[in-house]
Scaffold this motif. Structure first.
Motif, PDB file in Angstrom:
ATOM      1  N   HIS A  16      -9.233   1.637   7.153  1.00 54.83           N
ATOM      2  CA  HIS A  16      -9.592   1.947   5.774  1.00 54.83           C
ATOM      3  C   HIS A  16      -8.385   1.748   4.790  1.00 54.83           C
ATOM      4  O   HIS A  16      -7.380   2.196   5.055  1.00 54.83           O
ATOM      5  CB  HIS A  16      -9.981   3.378   5.500  1.00 54.83           C
ATOM      6  N   THR A  17      -8.344   0.819   3.893  1.00 59.21           N
ATOM      7  CA  THR A  17      -7.229   0.434   2.944  1.00 59.21           C
ATOM      8  C   THR A  17      -7.812   0.578   1.500  1.00 59.21           C
ATOM      9  O   THR A  17      -8.826   0.111   0.968  1.00 59.21           O
ATOM     10  CB  THR A  17      -7.114  -1.107   2.994  1.00 59.21           C
ATOM     11  N   LEU A  18      -7.117   1.634   0.700  1.00 56.60           N
ATOM     12  CA  LEU A  18      -7.348   1.875  -0.642  1.00 56.60           C
ATOM     13  C   LEU A  18      -6.854   1.014  -1.654  1.00 56.60           C
ATOM     14  O   LEU A  18      -5.751   0.609  -1.336  1.00 56.60           O
ATOM     15  CB  LEU A  18      -6.751   3.321  -0.870  1.00 56.60           C
ATOM     16  N   ILE A  19      -7.674   0.290  -2.308  1.00 56.16           N
ATOM     17  CA  ILE A  19      -7.346  -0.614  -3.190  1.00 56.16           C
ATOM     18  C   ILE A  19      -7.338  -0.627  -4.514  1.00 56.16           C
ATOM     19  O   ILE A  19      -6.777  -0.974  -5.414  1.00 56.16           O
ATOM     20  CB  ILE A  19      -8.381  -1.919  -2.984  1.00 56.16           C
ATOM     21  N   ARG A  20      -8.133   0.498  -5.106  1.00 58.79           N
ATOM     22  CA  ARG A  20      -8.142   0.761  -6.631  1.00 58.79           C
ATOM     23  C   ARG A  20      -9.157   2.035  -6.485  1.00 58.79           C
ATOM     24  O   ARG A  20      -9.785   2.665  -5.579  1.00 58.79           O
ATOM     25  CB  ARG A  20      -8.918  -0.240  -7.232  1.00 58.79           C
ATOM     26  N   VAL A  21      -9.107   2.817  -8.014  1.00 60.58           N
ATOM     27  CA  VAL A  21      -9.886   4.000  -8.011  1.00 60.58           C
ATOM     28  C   VAL A  21     -10.645   3.470  -9.319  1.00 60.58           C
ATOM     29  O   VAL A  21     -10.078   3.073 -10.263  1.00 60.58           O
ATOM     30  CB  VAL A  21      -9.102   5.217  -8.371  1.00 60.58           C
ATOM     31  N   HIS A  22     -11.953   4.019  -9.346  1.00 61.86           N
ATOM     32  CA  HIS A  22     -12.841   4.221 -10.546  1.00 61.86           C
ATOM     33  C   HIS A  22     -12.712   5.401 -11.266  1.00 61.86           C
ATOM     34  O   HIS A  22     -13.014   6.527 -10.524  1.00 61.86           O
ATOM     35  CB  HIS A  22     -14.074   3.602  -9.979  1.00 61.86           C
ATOM     36  N   ILE A  23     -12.428   5.274 -12.429  1.00 63.21           N
ATOM     37  CA  ILE A  23     -12.336   6.753 -13.172  1.00 63.21           C
ATOM     38  C   ILE A  23     -13.135   6.804 -14.350  1.00 63.21           C
ATOM     39  O   ILE A  23     -13.566   5.923 -14.890  1.00 63.21           O
ATOM     40  CB  ILE A  23     -10.822   6.545 -13.573  1.00 63.21           C
ATOM     41  N   ARG A  24     -13.880   7.921 -14.536  1.00 60.95           N
ATOM     42  CA  ARG A  24     -14.619   8.294 -15.532  1.00 60.95           C
ATOM     43  C   ARG A  24     -14.664   9.894 -15.888  1.00 60.95           C
ATOM     44  O   ARG A  24     -13.889  10.658 -14.982  1.00 60.95           O
ATOM     45  CB  ARG A  24     -16.211   7.942 -15.011  1.00 60.95           C
TER      46      ARG A  24
END
Length: 464
Positions: free
Chosen positions: A39-47
């Protein structure tokens, strides 16, 4: 080996983000031989953590300055560079706030290490509700523009040769706000009881150029209608700049205060009042537009001043034309009780081929209509030294037409001799005819001068 990308269904706390925002990590899952996964964290989606009500994001949208709001709604969804290039150092601060307000959502790279702030902004997009609003607004504007186009064509045909048809004939060249204003003016021209229609019949429009007529018709007291250019002149309280009326592309002059204080605003309001009231006469410089607060106004650009034409005015024919223009321009104001109090060559402008009187800032209103009693102080000189009559330094409020007549006499003397007049000393020319006129106009006691400008005119016509 295969890979897939998964967005977490539950928000996780990310260092550096305001708590009111929710971050949904985006992982790349790589399947290896033997069934192992990475599992590689590549970005975060923010709202927003709590979805804002429609009233909240609409209010937030209205607070954004016009150019930025238009840009934001037009872009809708873009890579990070579009917003970074636009907002510079404020990028993340505004991105957080807009997201919190429910205007956008965005994606960012994860922190480089645990506990660090979020990484670089990746991309953003409008929230679904805002995007739907934009689409509806676009459709409404399309329908509105079509309706306005139809009305513009009808007004163009009805108003025929009127100057405003030059603008109505090409509705696509105007934004909706400008086109709406043009249509409002056009409708008013069809109403015989409207202020604009009455202004067309009795105001300065009949003597203005076609371009200046349009500027005057479209006047609405908003400085944003003009694009400033170069400085033309600078005085003690105001500066005059060349500008362009954005809709008509007509060059104009804007006179505006250098600093706002009660006295300077009162005097500019007085100047606007006088030139608005008497500007229908060709020998009074007209006001084309003015601030509601009285701190700026628009007028035609002068071709020259009497000071600029000093050499040409030594010709008796040219000088008589100037004196006649001053007299004709002062006749109505004097009959109404107005006194200019600051006539001098610099305040006599050539506008559209005619000499016209400008700068009524220290003019005296009719008796009983003074805005602030006591503003004109006894013992203070009102006017320009050398051109101001002797009584101007004793009680400049208690003056009459003879005060302006004194100034006319000194203007004649200054033009013919080429010298600057001294206080309370008549500047008498050698020419006997002009000398007789100046001597009569510049008597020390006002009662000994011609009582009216028409008496002065009769003297000039008798002598010449």
């Amino acid at each position: 080996m295969s890979q897939t990308t998964v967005i977490a269904t539950q928000p996780q706390e990310i260092a550096g983000l305001p708590r009111q925002l929710a971050a949904f990590p985006v992982y790349r899952i790589t399947e290896r031989a033997g069934g192992a996964t990475k599992h590689t964290l590549i970005r975060v989606h923010i709202r927003p953590a709590v979805e804002p009500a429609i009233e909240q994001w609409q209010a937030a949208l209205n607070k954004i300055p016009d150019p930025t709001r238009v840009w934001l709604l037009r872009e809708r969804s873009r890579k990070a560079t579009s917003i970074v290039n636009r907002l510079k150092d404020q990028t993340m601060q505004l991105t957080y706030q807009w997201c919190l307000d429910g205007l956008i959502s965005f994606e960012a790279e994860p922190p480089a290490r645990l506990g660090a702030e979020h990484g670089r902004l990746v991309q953003w997009k409008l929230a679904d509700d805002v995007s739907a609003y934009v689409e509806r607004d676009k459709q409404d504007r399309t329908l509105q523009r079509k309706t306005m186009h139809d009305e513009a064509r009808q007004l163009t045909a009805t108003l025929a040769a009127h100057p405003i048809t030059d603008l109505l004939a090409d509705p696509d060249s105007h934004d909706l706000s400008t086109l709406g204003h043009l249509l409002t003016v056009g409708r008013s021209l069809l109403n015989p009881d409207s202020t604009i229609r009455q202004m067309t019949n009795s105001g300065p429009l009949h003597r203005l150029t076609r371009g200046h007529q349009l500027v005057h018709l479209l006047a609405r007291g908003e400085q944003r209608d003009y694009r400033p250019d170069s400085e033309l002149a600078r005085g003690g309280q105001a500066v005059v700049v060349r500008a362009t009326h954005k809709v008509t592309k007509v060059p104009v002059a804007i006179k505006r205060l250098k600093a706002r204080n009660d006295d300077s605003v009162a005097r500019m309001r007085r100047e606007i009042e006088a030139t608005t009231r008497f500007g229908a006469h060709r020998n009074i410089v007209p006001v084309l537009d003015a601030s509601r607060d009285g701190d700026w106004f628009v007028m035609p650009i002068a071709e020259a001043t009497a000071k600029d034409h000093a050499t040409q005015l030594r010709n008796p024919d040219h000088l008589r034309l100037l004196i006649r223009a001053i007299i004709d321009g002062l006749r109505e104001p004097h009959e109404a009780g107005w006194i200019h109090r600051d006539l001098k060559p610099e305040n006599l402008l050539m506008v559209n081929g005619h000499w016209a009187i400008a700068d009524w800032g220290i003019g005296r209103r009719p008796r009983g209509l003074t805005s602030t009693p006591g503003r004109t102080h006894t013992g203070s000189l009102y006017g320009t030294e050398g051109y101001a009559a002797p009584e101007s330094s004793h009680d400049a409020h208690d003056v009459g037409p003879q005060t302006d007549i004194y100034s006319i006499g000194q203007i004649i003397g200054a033009v013919i001799t080429g010298r600057q007049p001294l206080p309370n000393i008549p500047l008498l020319p050698d020419d006997t005819r002009w000398r007789e006129i100046v001597q009569a106009a510049t008597q020390f006691h006002a009662a000994r001068r011609p009582a009216t400008v028409d008496e002065l005119l009769h003297l000039v016509e008798r002598v010449w």
